[in-house]
Each structure stands twice: as C-alpha cells, then as structure tokens.
Enzyme design. Structure first.
Site, mmCIF file in Angstrom:
data_model
loop_
_atom_site.group_PDB
_atom_site.id
_atom_site.type_symbol
_atom_site.label_atom_id
_atom_site.label_comp_id
_atom_site.label_asym_id
_atom_site.label_seq_id
_atom_site.Cartn_x
_atom_site.Cartn_y
_atom_site.Cartn_z
ATOM 1 N N HIS A 51 0.067 -7.267 -2.948
ATOM 2 C CA HIS A 51 -0.093 -6.139 -3.873
ATOM 3 C C HIS A 51 0.416 -6.524 -5.266
ATOM 4 O O HIS A 51 -0.241 -6.267 -6.277
ATOM 5 C CB HIS A 51 0.716 -4.924 -3.405
ATOM 6 C CG HIS A 51 0.275 -4.308 -2.107
ATOM 7 N ND1 HIS A 51 1.156 -4.020 -1.091
ATOM 8 C CD2 HIS A 51 -0.941 -3.895 -1.667
ATOM 9 C CE1 HIS A 51 0.491 -3.452 -0.087
ATOM 10 N NE2 HIS A 51 -0.775 -3.372 -0.400
ATOM 11 N N LYS A 92 0.206 11.650 7.720
ATOM 12 C CA LYS A 92 0.530 10.335 8.293
ATOM 13 C C LYS A 92 1.875 9.853 7.747
ATOM 14 O O LYS A 92 1.966 9.441 6.591
ATOM 15 C CB LYS A 92 -0.586 9.336 7.931
ATOM 16 C CG LYS A 92 -0.504 8.049 8.696
ATOM 17 C CD LYS A 92 -1.732 7.191 8.446
ATOM 18 C CE LYS A 92 -1.416 5.738 8.777
ATOM 19 N NZ LYS A 92 -1.937 4.804 7.792
ATOM 20 N N ARG A 136 -9.420 -8.877 0.047
ATOM 21 C CA ARG A 136 -8.848 -9.963 0.845
ATOM 22 C C ARG A 136 -9.906 -10.763 1.575
ATOM 23 O O ARG A 136 -9.817 -11.972 1.701
ATOM 24 C CB ARG A 136 -7.857 -9.401 1.864
ATOM 25 C CG ARG A 136 -6.563 -8.968 1.250
ATOM 26 C CD ARG A 136 -5.764 -8.115 2.175
ATOM 27 N NE ARG A 136 -6.348 -6.785 2.284
ATOM 28 C CZ ARG A 136 -5.725 -5.732 2.793
ATOM 29 N NH1 ARG A 136 -4.513 -5.855 3.258
ATOM 30 N NH2 ARG A 136 -6.321 -4.560 2.837
ATOM 31 N N SER A 196 0.288 -4.473 4.779
ATOM 32 C CA SER A 196 1.579 -3.820 5.037
ATOM 33 C C SER A 196 1.799 -3.662 6.537
ATOM 34 O O SER A 196 2.912 -3.845 7.037
ATOM 35 C CB SER A 196 1.616 -2.451 4.364
ATOM 36 O OG SER A 196 1.494 -2.590 2.978
HETATM 37 P P1 ADP Z 1 -2.602 -2.381 3.206
HETATM 38 O O1 ADP Z 1 -1.987 -1.607 4.324
HETATM 39 O O2 ADP Z 1 -4.034 -2.737 3.436
HETATM 40 O O3 ADP Z 1 -1.744 -3.502 2.737
HETATM 41 P P2 ADP Z 1 -2.637 -0.503 0.920
HETATM 42 O O4 ADP Z 1 -3.454 0.729 1.088
HETATM 43 O O5 ADP Z 1 -1.230 -0.260 0.568
HETATM 44 O O6 ADP Z 1 -2.705 -1.354 2.114
HETATM 45 O O7 ADP Z 1 -3.301 -1.463 -0.138
HETATM 46 C C1 ADP Z 1 -3.845 -0.992 -1.312
HETATM 47 C C2 ADP Z 1 -4.858 -1.972 -1.817
HETATM 48 O O8 ADP Z 1 -4.217 -3.188 -2.151
HETATM 49 C C3 ADP Z 1 -5.903 -2.365 -0.788
HETATM 50 O O9 ADP Z 1 -6.973 -1.496 -0.838
HETATM 51 C C4 ADP Z 1 -6.310 -3.729 -1.243
HETATM 52 O O10 ADP Z 1 -7.274 -3.572 -2.251
HETATM 53 C C5 ADP Z 1 -5.090 -4.267 -1.884
HETATM 54 N N1 ADP Z 1 -4.378 -5.236 -1.063
HETATM 55 C C6 ADP Z 1 -3.639 -5.014 0.025
HETATM 56 N N2 ADP Z 1 -3.093 -6.151 0.489
HETATM 57 C C7 ADP Z 1 -3.519 -7.124 -0.352
HETATM 58 C C8 ADP Z 1 -3.318 -8.537 -0.413
HETATM 59 N N3 ADP Z 1 -2.575 -9.174 0.492
HETATM 60 N N4 ADP Z 1 -3.911 -9.215 -1.413
HETATM 61 C C9 ADP Z 1 -4.674 -8.571 -2.319
HETATM 62 N N5 ADP Z 1 -4.915 -7.251 -2.314
HETATM 63 C C10 ADP Z 1 -4.337 -6.541 -1.353
#
Ligand code: ADP
Length: 158
Positions: free
Chosen positions: A17, A41, A90, A127
């Site tokens: 992120h 949730k 990803r 996450s």
């Molecule tokens: P996650 O549970 O998938 O990590 P989030 O909803 O918190 O979820 O993630 C928000 C956004 O961040 C995702 O929609 C994706 O676009 C992006 N994201 C999540 N993990 C990564 C990563 N490892 N690398 C790049 N972008 C990411």
C-alpha cells in the site's frame, strides 16, 4: 496534477500500500488515503487504529493525508472536488473487480481511476495474508512498516 484518493481497508497497511501512496504522491499534488468504515465487517484493527498507523507511516510525505470514509467513494471525492482514484494492481486476479469498480465510478460521477503496477517486491502481499502469517508466528518484518510489528502481534494476541 491536482488531488487523488487511494481508498482501501488497510487492515493493516502493508508496504505494498505504502508503495502505491508514495508513487501517487509523486505524480499528484495531494493524495488522500481514504480508510473504508465498514460497519458490518469488524477488522483486526478499528478504523481509528488504522488511521493512527497510516498517519504515522505517511508522516514523511507532506502531501499525503489520511481520512475515514463510508458510503460511496464518489461522494467522498465529490465533497473534496477530487476527480481521480489511484489503485495498485497486483495481478490479473485484481483486474476484473478493479475494472468493474473503475467503470462504475466513472459512470456514477465521472471520477477517473488510475492504476499503478504493484512493485514486484510486494505484489504478493495482502492485508489478509499478512494477518494469517502473523497469527501463526510467521515473520512479516519487511512486509509491513516496522511500527506495525508490535501492534500486529498485540492485536492478534487479544
Ligand atoms: P487488501 O486486503 O487487498 O490488501 P485493501 O482494500 O486495503 O486491501 O487495499 C486497497 C487497495 O490497495 C487495493 O484495491 C489494491 O489496489 C491496493 N493494494 C493492496 N495490496 C497491494 C500491494 N501489495 N501492492 C500494490 N497495491 C496493493
């Protein structure tokens, strides 16, 4: 370039992120990290805890700020005159859902979505996988910001 929003649950924020935020902040004048409040949730961390951790990790970036949001992301954008969303892709598995959301957000309010290709160092991170690994004692250092490590273990021990 004006402002963009990076939306997500960030339960918790990962280095994947953070990589997306930093790259967005390099291109846009201001980046708002928008933390989704999902009342139905419960996460591992409360929204307030997630915001606190995010604020600490984005502190070195003067043009990134963190806010909570609920309801439609396009309404959050409209209230702040933001016309752009930035998301990380990803793998192909992200694409179907992200394309659908991007098209709907454009249809609803003309808000554009820009995608950055995930950094290969972090493209396998989510996450939920971080929580799963940490729950069983796996080492997630280097995958999440260091300030999270103790807090992750404390939250999982509850
Ligand atoms: P996650 O549970 O998938 O990590 P989030 O909803 O918190 O979820 O993630 C928000 C956004 O961040 C995702 O929609 C994706 O676009 C992006 N994201 C999540 N993990 C990564 C990563 N490892 N690398 C790049 N972008 C990411």
């Amino acid at each position: 370039m004006p402002s963009a929003v990076c939306p997500g649950s960030f339960d918790p924020v990962t280095n994947g992120h953070l990589d997306v935020f930093a790259r967005a902040a390099d291109v846009f004048d201001e980046v708002v990290v928008a933390v989704l409040e999902n009342k139905s949730k419960a996460g591992l961390f409360t929204v307030e805890e997630r915001i606190q951790m995010l604020q600490e990790v984005v502190a070195p970036y003067p043009n990134i700020k963190v806010e909570a949001f609920h309801g439609l992301l396009v309404d959050f954008c409209a209230a702040r005159s933001i016309k752009s969303i930035v998301k990380g892709l990803r793998a192909v598995s992200d694409f179907d859902y992200e394309l659908q959301m991007a098209q709907m957000n454009f249809r609803l309010a003309g808000v554009e979505t820009f995608f950055v290709s995930a950094n290969p160092l972090y493209s396998y991170l989510s996450s939920s996988l971080i929580k799963e690994i940490a729950k069983y004692g796996g080492d997630v250092s280097g995958l999440v910001p260091d300030i999270l490590l103790a807090r992750l273990n404390a939250a999982l021990a509850k």
